[in-house]
Design a protein around this motif. Sequence first.
Motif, PDB file in Angstrom:
ATOM      1  N   SER A  37       7.650   5.508 -10.739  1.00 32.37           N
ATOM      2  CA  SER A  37       7.281   4.150 -10.325  1.00 32.37           C
ATOM      3  C   SER A  37       8.517   3.279 -10.161  1.00 32.37           C
ATOM      4  O   SER A  37       8.564   2.403  -9.294  1.00 32.37           O
ATOM      5  CB  SER A  37       6.330   3.524 -11.348  1.00 32.37           C
ATOM      6  OG  SER A  37       6.963   3.437 -12.619  1.00 32.37           O
TER       7      SER A  37
ATOM      8  N   ARG B   5       7.552  -0.957 -16.871  1.00 35.34           N
ATOM      9  CA  ARG B   5       6.488  -1.554 -17.689  1.00 35.34           C
ATOM     10  C   ARG B   5       5.203  -1.750 -16.905  1.00 35.34           C
ATOM     11  O   ARG B   5       4.322  -2.487 -17.320  1.00 35.34           O
ATOM     12  CB  ARG B   5       6.959  -2.892 -18.256  1.00 35.34           C
ATOM     13  CG  ARG B   5       8.017  -2.722 -19.300  1.00 35.34           C
ATOM     14  CD  ARG B   5       8.406  -4.031 -19.888  1.00 35.34           C
ATOM     15  NE  ARG B   5       9.328  -3.829 -21.000  1.00 35.34           N
ATOM     16  CZ  ARG B   5      10.158  -4.747 -21.431  1.00 35.34           C
ATOM     17  NH1 ARG B   5      10.189  -5.936 -20.873  1.00 35.34           N
ATOM     18  NH2 ARG B   5      10.968  -4.492 -22.432  1.00 35.34           N
ATOM     19  N   GLY B   6       5.125  -1.156 -15.758  1.00 33.43           N
ATOM     20  CA  GLY B   6       3.903  -1.217 -14.965  1.00 33.43           C
ATOM     21  C   GLY B   6       3.752  -2.511 -14.181  1.00 33.43           C
ATOM     22  O   GLY B   6       2.648  -2.914 -13.854  1.00 33.43           O
TER      23      GLY B   6
END
Length: 166
Positions: free
Chosen positions: A30, A161-162
């Motif tokens: 990500s 951390r998304g």
Amino acid sequence: MTRIAPLLLIAAVLGGCGLRPLYGGGESSSVAQLLRSVAVQPIGGGQTGWLVRTALVDRLGQAEGSARYRLEVELDDDLTGFGIRGDSAVTRERRTLRARYRLVDAATGSVLLDATAGSDAGVDVVGSEYATVAAEQTAVERLSQIVADQIVARLGLYAARGGTTP
């Protein structure tokens, strides 16, 4: 056996500490995907803005096609003299570079991350004006790299951390 036991103990302790690599997962992580999809907007501030933008593009790459995010950066570049002699001549300068940056969702225009980065460097003022100007230039080049590194690290942390801010 007595030499291996401490190494095994250290490996077990570090494995359980919860640390994991920020860029773990390579190209499909990500973090890598977010960093690849950021378009760095032009930065004002003359040469300093160009240096910071170039350093950011070097680290992030050019977002291909339509970027998902925009990175907007505002710089504050300051050169302050101190270390004044008895004859009022400056003997030392401090070059300070601060950046306020925002990660903006290109589709909605909403600000996802709003933070600052900065660093400073000392410059000796010597008898040769050329040497002093060269030292000031070297300082701003180094500070541009440091600020770009801080921005990219913070973007990576945001992605890891998304997409949430701490």
